[in-house]
Each structure stands twice: as structure tokens, then as C-alpha cells.
Scaffold this active site. Structure first.
Site, PDB file in Angstrom:
ATOM      1  N   THR A 176       1.026  -1.173  -0.041  1.00  0.00           N
ATOM      2  CA  THR A 176       0.119  -0.029   0.007  1.00  0.00           C
ATOM      3  C   THR A 176       0.851   1.414   0.207  1.00  0.00           C
ATOM      4  O   THR A 176       1.614   1.331   0.925  1.00  0.00           O
ATOM      5  CB  THR A 176      -1.098   0.058   1.203  1.00  0.00           C
ATOM      6  OG1 THR A 176      -1.719  -1.050   1.025  1.00  0.00           O
ATOM      7  CG2 THR A 176      -1.765   1.301   1.060  1.00  0.00           C
TER       8      THR A 176
ATOM      9  N   LYS B 140       0.599   4.814   8.357  1.00  0.00           N
ATOM     10  CA  LYS B 140       1.254   5.344   7.146  1.00  0.00           C
ATOM     11  C   LYS B 140       0.105   5.353   6.102  1.00  0.00           C
ATOM     12  O   LYS B 140       0.181   6.445   5.147  1.00  0.00           O
ATOM     13  CB  LYS B 140       2.138   4.233   6.635  1.00  0.00           C
ATOM     14  CG  LYS B 140       2.702   4.555   5.270  1.00  0.00           C
ATOM     15  CD  LYS B 140       2.105   3.302   4.093  1.00  0.00           C
ATOM     16  CE  LYS B 140       2.324   2.152   4.577  1.00  0.00           C
ATOM     17  NZ  LYS B 140       1.933   1.083   3.472  1.00  0.00           N
TER      18      LYS B 140
ATOM     19  N   LYS C 258      -7.077   1.458  -2.945  1.00  0.00           N
ATOM     20  CA  LYS C 258      -6.852   1.103  -1.666  1.00  0.00           C
ATOM     21  C   LYS C 258      -6.889   2.092  -0.701  1.00  0.00           C
ATOM     22  O   LYS C 258      -7.284   1.842   0.586  1.00  0.00           O
ATOM     23  CB  LYS C 258      -5.203   0.553  -1.657  1.00  0.00           C
ATOM     24  CG  LYS C 258      -4.892   0.183  -0.360  1.00  0.00           C
ATOM     25  CD  LYS C 258      -5.595  -1.067   0.304  1.00  0.00           C
ATOM     26  CE  LYS C 258      -5.395  -1.632   1.660  1.00  0.00           C
ATOM     27  NZ  LYS C 258      -3.750  -2.309   1.589  1.00  0.00           N
TER      28      LYS C 258
END
Length: 291
Positions: free
Chosen positions: A97, A240, A172
Site C-alpha cells: 500500500t 502510514k 486502496k
């Protein structure tokens, strides 16, 4: 047909994903910063490569799932990285990701060297990786997607080409934005059930099958109730992801207050030393265990 596949990153999810490729009969080459993390795969017959460059030179497909966009940038764009060393015609699949803009940069750099690049982040956590049932969100060219789809199908079930380079990462981000607010709701529901004198396990039986149903409710809420905070997906990596999503949301000119609140709560957990626990550890904030 046996394909030589290079795999970079054998962590909580990557190890299981790589194992599925080996079990399907493909020749697996591995590089990871900590060799002992790949011990099980090496014992099962995977080939160890001493560097990213040597891995890229010896395979037809490179798959990566690492920690942060900075890691992705290093392994793909560095002087000793994948793009500089891969054979022409190699397929590059980054399943980390990461940032959509970085995915676009890698695509264009790869294309200049006649390499085929796709961004293909996943959802489903350690359970999905173990069972080969991950959702895989893909960005890239359709003809490249069709070539590697059988390989992706060994690791996941819900595999969708979302659009050009970067589209997988944008998808995502939408996934993580959804989960961010949902995790707050799941935590609050469990605490409410306990305070109301209910059996939270029994409550889950009812609400997980109704309109409140979600993957997090079905898979992570039971871990919350048991006090199991072992990582299926690390808090540090979720932080993150949320920061990437917030940055991109800002660039798109949209407000995401649920995402911002979730990030704030998870950063408290990280400050308390829980960054390496699973995302279900959010329940500890609501239980008041962090003071």
C-alpha cells in the site's frame, strides 16, 4: 506452466502469499532485508538472492510487498533497484500500500525500459493472505493485467483492474478510509455491549449478520473481545496508509473527518508503544488502558 517469480518482502502477509506461489509449482526467488524471516520458504525450496539486483536479473515476474513508500521507491527506482536491473519484458507487481503518484512514477520509469508495471495493493490481512482470499486492487494496462491475472489469482479471489497506473493505490485509499471509521464503530459497539451488561460474543452473532456487518466486525471484533492484539496488519502501517489517504484527499479537495479522527486515535496508540500491534488494538483506547 512454471514461471520464475521474484518476491521481495516476507512479512506477516508476504510469507503466506509467496507460499501460495510455490505451492502452485512456480520457481520462487526471494530477497528480504532480514534473511531469517524467509527461513520457512527457503527450507521449502525457494532460492535466496543476495541483492535486489540479482533477483531482478533472474526472474520473469517481480512481486513486492514492503513497508513504506520510501521502501518502494528504493527497491524500484534506486541505482541497484528492480527497474535498473530487470530483463526487458519483466512484469513488476508492487502489492505494497503506497502512494498513487509513486505508482505512476514507477510505471513510466518501467515503460522506458520495456518493463510492465502494475500497482496491486491488497486487503484481507493475515487471514486473507493465509487462505489465498485477498482482495487485489490493480492499476496498470489491461494487457499487462491479463498476463499476470493467473498469478494474482493464486493469492486472492476478488481481483479487479481499476484503471491506469495509480488506480490500484487510489482504490486502496478508499478501502482504508472506509476501514478507518469502521474500526472506531466496531470498538464503540463492543464497549457499549459490555457496559450494557451484554455478552459481546452473542451481540456479534446478531449485528455481524445484519446491516452493521463488515469484514472488520466479523474478523477483528472477536480478537478485540479476546484481548488478542497480535498483528494481522500493523498499526504503524495503518498510520502510514491513513497519512497517504489524507494527503491525497487534500489534493482532491475533499474533507475526511472520520479518517482524521481515526488517525488521531491510532497515533495515540503508537505513542504508547503499540505501533507493532494489530489494528484491533484500537479497543484499548476505548477501554482506557493507555493512561
Amino acid at each position: 506452466m512454471t514461471t520464475s517469480i521474484g518476491f521481495i518482502g516476507t512479512g506477516v502477509m508476504g510469507k503466506s502469499m509467496a507460499r501460495h506461489l510455490m505451492e502452485a509449482g512456480h520457481e520462487l526467488h526471494i530477497f528480504t532485508r532480514t534473511k531469517n524471516k524467509a527461513a520457512e520458504l527457503l527450507d521449502a525450496g525457494a532460492v535466496w538472492q543476495e541483492s535486489i539486483a540479482s533477483l531482478a536479473q533472474n526472474v520473469d515476474i517481480v512481486i513486492s510487498i514492503v513497508g513504506y513508500p520510501s521502501d518502494v521507491e528504493d527497491i524500484y527506482l534506486g541505482e541497484n533497484g528492480i527497474i535498473a536491473n530487470a530483463k526487458q519484458g519483466t512484469y513488476l507487481i508492487d502489492m505494497t500500500t503506497s502512494d498513487p503518484i509513486l505508482a505512476e512514477t514507477i510505471f513510466h520509469a518501467a515503460k522506458k525500459r520495456r518493463l510492465h508495471s502494475l500497482d496491486a495493493p491488497v486487503s484481507g490481512g493475515d487471514i486473507g493472505a493465509q487462505n489465498g482470499t485477498l482482495t487485489i486492487m490493480v492499476g496498470g494496462q489491461n494487457e499487462d493485467f491479463l498476463q499476470v491475472e493467473p498469478i494474482l489469482a493464486l493469492m486472492g479471489e476478488n481481483i479487479v483492474l481499476q484503471g491506469p497506473a495509480g488506480a490500484g493505490q487510489h482504490t486502496k485509499m478508499a478501502n482504508q478510509i472506509t476501514i478507518a471509521s469502521n474500526m472506531i464503530g466496531v470498538s464503540e459497539a463492543i464497549i457499549y455491549a459490555k457496559k450494557a451488561g451484554l455478552d459481546p460474543v452473542r451481540v456479534l452473532k446478531s449485528i455481524s449478520a445484519g446491516a452493521a456487518g463488515s469484514w472488520s466486525l466479523s474478523n477483528l471484533a472477536p480478537r478485540m473481545i479476546k484481548g488478542d492484539s497480535d498483528p494481522g496488519f500493523y498499526i504503524k502501517h495503518f498510520i502510514k496508509d491513513m497519512k497517504i489517504a489524507l494527503s491525497n484527499a487534500k489534493n482532491l479537495g475533499i474533507q475526511t473527518p472520520g479518517l482524521a479522527l481515526s488517525l488521531e486515535l491510532y497515533e495515540v496508540l503508537a505513542e504508547k508503544g503499540l505501533e507493532d500491534r494489530g489494528t484491533q488494538a484500537l479497543i484499548k483506547w476505548f477501554e482506557g488502558e493507555l493512561s
